[in-house]
Design an enzyme around this catalytic site. Sequence first.
Site, PDB file in Angstrom:
ATOM      1  N   CYS A   2       0.875  -1.180   0.000  1.00  0.00           N
ATOM      2  CA  CYS A   2       0.000   0.000   0.000  1.00  0.00           C
ATOM      3  C   CYS A   2       0.899   1.212   0.000  1.00  0.00           C
ATOM      4  O   CYS A   2       1.587   1.497   0.981  1.00  0.00           O
ATOM      5  CB  CYS A   2      -0.909   0.013   1.225  1.00  0.00           C
ATOM      6  SG  CYS A   2      -1.979   1.473   1.296  1.00  0.00           S
ATOM      7  N   GLU A 105      -3.784   1.181  -6.261  1.00  0.00           N
ATOM      8  CA  GLU A 105      -2.751   0.331  -6.831  1.00  0.00           C
ATOM      9  C   GLU A 105      -2.714   0.625  -8.334  1.00  0.00           C
ATOM     10  O   GLU A 105      -3.630   1.266  -8.859  1.00  0.00           O
ATOM     11  CB  GLU A 105      -3.020  -1.145  -6.577  1.00  0.00           C
ATOM     12  CG  GLU A 105      -2.879  -1.567  -5.114  1.00  0.00           C
ATOM     13  CD  GLU A 105      -1.454  -1.463  -4.577  1.00  0.00           C
ATOM     14  OE1 GLU A 105      -0.522  -1.203  -5.382  1.00  0.00           O
ATOM     15  OE2 GLU A 105      -1.271  -1.624  -3.368  1.00  0.00           O
TER      16      GLU A 105
END
Length: 232
Positions: A2, A105
């Site tokens: 992340c 992402e």
Amino acid sequence: MCGRFSQSASPEALAKAFGLPEVPTLSPRYNIAPSQPIPIIRRDASDRARHLSLARWGLVPGWTKDPKTAPHPINARAESAAEKPTFRDAFRHRRCLIPADGFYEWKTQDAKKQPVRFTMQDGHLFAFAGLWERWQAPDGTLLETATILTTEANALVRPVHDRMPVILPPAAYDAWLDPGLRDPAALMPMLGPYPASEMRSYPVSPKVNATASEGPDLITPQEPGGGQLSLF
């Protein structure tokens, strides 16, 4: 992993969602990046209440000699954090919630990196499982930092990345913040992939790629190539 997330909810919504005794002073953030301040929620040992404060994203253990030259990991693998020297003390003693309403992402698409935003189906706030540390300089200056735990990707995230941040269900908040709970065996069951059925994803503007970019337009669904909106 992340490496970018958002927290654009109002301070009032934050206080309500996480049972904070006070409404924090925070501005909406749509593109939070490593080394920037991030909100963390801890349980105060004196009154056992949850309190929100800011910490720099990128963990600096208290035993680090020089934080300017030491690594600042923004993520910690949940599977090994309890044993790794950088994370193991914080895993047992300094856990936190990191509030968010989405994370990003990047998916390779037509030789380009397409940013994809992941949220809850209902768009509500959620919390990453985090660890925090406090480093003290020789002159007494304090530096508080944090990292986000990651786990294997669920079925929704997997086509984009093989890892995802650990998202805790609200029922796990108290246990995760409990300073008396220090046994990794009791903590590990909380750290699996979040159910894919409770999440959604959609492509967003490439402007997210620049850490200086901010604003609500970053979380607006985008139609790649002008075609129909595709969900991953």
